[in-house]
Design an enzyme around this catalytic site. Sequence first.
Site, PDB file in Angstrom:
ATOM      1  N   ASP A  44      -3.436  70.264 -17.458  1.00 32.86           N
ATOM      2  CA  ASP A  44      -2.969  68.930 -17.081  1.00 32.86           C
ATOM      3  C   ASP A  44      -1.944  68.502 -18.145  1.00 32.86           C
ATOM      4  O   ASP A  44      -1.789  69.134 -19.188  1.00 32.86           O
ATOM      5  CB  ASP A  44      -4.137  67.940 -16.960  1.00 32.86           C
ATOM      6  CG  ASP A  44      -3.762  66.788 -16.018  1.00 32.86           C
ATOM      7  OD1 ASP A  44      -2.557  66.531 -15.841  1.00 32.86           O
ATOM      8  OD2 ASP A  44      -4.669  66.138 -15.471  1.00 32.86           O
TER       9      ASP A  44
HETATM   10  C1  BGC Z   1      -2.706  64.012 -13.675  1.00 35.32           C
HETATM   11  C2  BGC Z   1      -2.558  65.208 -12.770  1.00 35.32           C
HETATM   12  C3  BGC Z   1      -1.128  65.333 -12.312  1.00 35.32           C
HETATM   13  C4  BGC Z   1      -0.227  65.417 -13.519  1.00 35.32           C
HETATM   14  C5  BGC Z   1       1.233  65.568 -13.160  1.00 35.32           C
HETATM   15  C6  BGC Z   1      -1.660  63.991 -14.762  1.00 35.32           C
HETATM   16  O1  BGC Z   1      -1.699  62.799 -15.486  1.00 35.32           O
HETATM   17  O2  BGC Z   1      -4.007  63.994 -14.232  1.00 35.32           O
HETATM   18  O3  BGC Z   1      -3.433  65.077 -11.681  1.00 35.32           O
HETATM   19  O4  BGC Z   1      -0.987  66.437 -11.470  1.00 35.32           O
HETATM   20  O5  BGC Z   1      -0.376  64.215 -14.266  1.00 35.32           O
HETATM   21  O6  BGC Z   1       1.745  64.458 -12.566  1.00 35.32           O
END
Ligand code: BGC
Length: 762
Positions: free
Chosen positions: A284
């Site tokens: 993430d």
């Molecule tokens: C989220 C993810 C997401 C990523 C990219 C993160 O803050 O937890 O679910 O895919 O950002 O946008």
Amino acid sequence: MNHFLIRLRAGVTALMISSAAFAQSTIVTSNNPGLDARTDALLRQMTLDEKLGQLSQIFWYKGAPDDRIEKGELGSYLFLTDPQEINRVQHVAVEHSRLHIPLLIGFDVIHGFHTIFPVPIAQAASWDLELNRQIQAAAADEASAVGITWAFAPMVDIARDARWGRMVEGAGEDPFLGSKMATARVQGFQGNTLGAPHHVLACAKHFAGYGAAVGGRDYDAVYLSDTELQNVYLPPFHAAVEAGVGCIMSAYMDINDVPASGNRYLLHDVLRGDWHFNGFVVSDAWAVYNLTAHGFASDPSDAALRGITAGVNMDMGSDSYLHNLPKLLEEGKVTEQEIDAAVRPILRTKFELGLFEHPYVDESKVDAALHNPEHSALAREAAVRSAVLLRNEGGQLPLSKHIHSIAVIGPLADAHKEIQGSWSFGGDPKEVVSVLDGIRTKLGPTVEVHYAAGTTLQREDQPSLNPDKLSPGVGSLAGQEPDASINEAVAVAKASDQVVLVLGEKDDMSGEYASRASLALPGKQQLLLEAIAAIGKPVTLVLVNGRPLDITWASTHVPAILEAWFPGTQGGNAIADLLFGDANPGGKLPVSWPRNVGQEPLYYNRNLSQVHEDSPKFASYYWDEPQFPLYRFGFGLSYSSFTFSNLKLSSPTLTSDGIVVSIDVKNTSGTAGEEVVQLYTHQRFGSASRPARELKGFTRISLQPGETKTITLHVAAKDLSFWSPGTRQRATEASTYDVWVGDSSMAVEHAQFDVTTTMVQR
Ligand code: BGC
């Protein structure tokens, strides 16, 4: 161009030709020697920097100088959605970099791209797997038209606590429903095989246990027993892997004190060892770098080391690998083989996706792809099928269209952007049909449609760490007086025959960093609700939200309540179809709906315990609140009514082929409708205590007035298996099992069967 380069390009062309042949055959993600050979051939030509480039993904809004792409030091962008710019950066990667490796373009395609479908929790409420598949396929079609090759979805985190804002992004509280949805969604995004035209790479997230954040607070630590992890939180990920998902995203938070993005047990032992996953893991955002923030890694270099050795292939956002791995390699802390092992599945995925052959999109086709009337129709159907009718006293719904006037009231009644829900960046609020728009279109010019917002809705963040600066919080009516805006709404309601009240949350109130301590209707909505209900007109409450809210007062004071969730682009049309009887609600809750936030975490599939059989007070309950939810898991009404009878089993004992359960379902009303037939089991004894009930089968059926259908549901032996802390293995245990079939988790038609021999799952 020198000779070396010419030879190299010829080699790449040869690779491209042979890969076209691959694209036509049915390739799955494993055991493909041709693909492995191509990957290794390319890998052998790469410098260290080029390899580290493939392990790096950056946010597009930060921008990257083209020379980084030219040097092969970037493998992927996220948050880039403009087709022209995507073509341009792909051109730089493919034409100007030494090895011509295209970029992966990732985006959060969570519930649609341009056409916004109901949020995932709503889609799950349809209990319709084919619909879920179709929605993700439509989303993939639109996203791939602009050049996006990778969706950061589905989110398959189990959510048992409505305070957690990201409940909106998943399929709810149940591992069986969650696993089925995970499979359908992966299939929708990816198609039959990675690289299928108009499809994208899917990414199951957030591995693992994210939904169990302590107190429902986003990003907070997670503590899960082996039992909960194995039996509740991992199954949807396993289902996604079995469905061929090409990517897994490692989560942000600690799980049992080890950050998920530095967790070798999860990323290596479980994912690659037990499940034989051979796609790649992306962290993430900044989760590798943030291993330092957990008090886990000593510094950014240690974070990179922990990330790569745990099994994170690609670093999202932080460039930790690019900056730190060269020195770690020099110091002998990481080997070139380990780096190659991280790069290999990423390259292989790029080959599988056909990116080397088709790195560009046809910009002339984008507009038509994003404005596809079939997708609008699907969005409307999806919003209809996702809605859950929670209350309908005296058959107030459906409303008659032959009325003189109607009031449509509430801060979400004429909302556009807000009813799309979170993660709707690609949608155009101007194209969203509000509830007011939908009702106006439905009723035409002869009916007076009055509107009043009644109040406004604003998320008031409380990020202050200073207790003196905190506001009194939401949910309390103390000190709140009806204001001019509420009085105006009351006047509008008084002047109308009917009232439709549209209340709930706006898009930013559920989702990431949207946890809540209270489930009360935010702002002055409760006051508005009570003021409108007091005037004595027939009131229908339409809820727009991403999680259960506290509607306990409404549940006894408002005759009709329709849960619409965040319904997306076509929401207003779908809601009007349902309110005026052009469609019949058939959705069911994928989460238990609490009476009181104090009941959270709340889920139906809990274990039972009781101290004294004849003294019920020695059981697990609160003395100040009924122990049951306000609305149970699997519950949802219809304008039709159904009966269940004649439950039969194919055999009194389950064999390795499973057991077939049949039941007659009758539509006893004069209205055609749909019912979700649900099957629950309970294992009476075994090597561990088992939940009182567990969902093990379901199907959504339609029945004409008076029609009876015999429905069969197959329970596989594997469906009854669980991981036991007693034996530390997964098995379907010899025991006696109860089975219930009906319209919710309180299904009453009952039978029982035996499993005579324990079947261990390898
Ligand atoms: C989220 C993810 C997401 C990523 C990219 C993160 O803050 O937890 O679910 O895919 O950002 O946008």
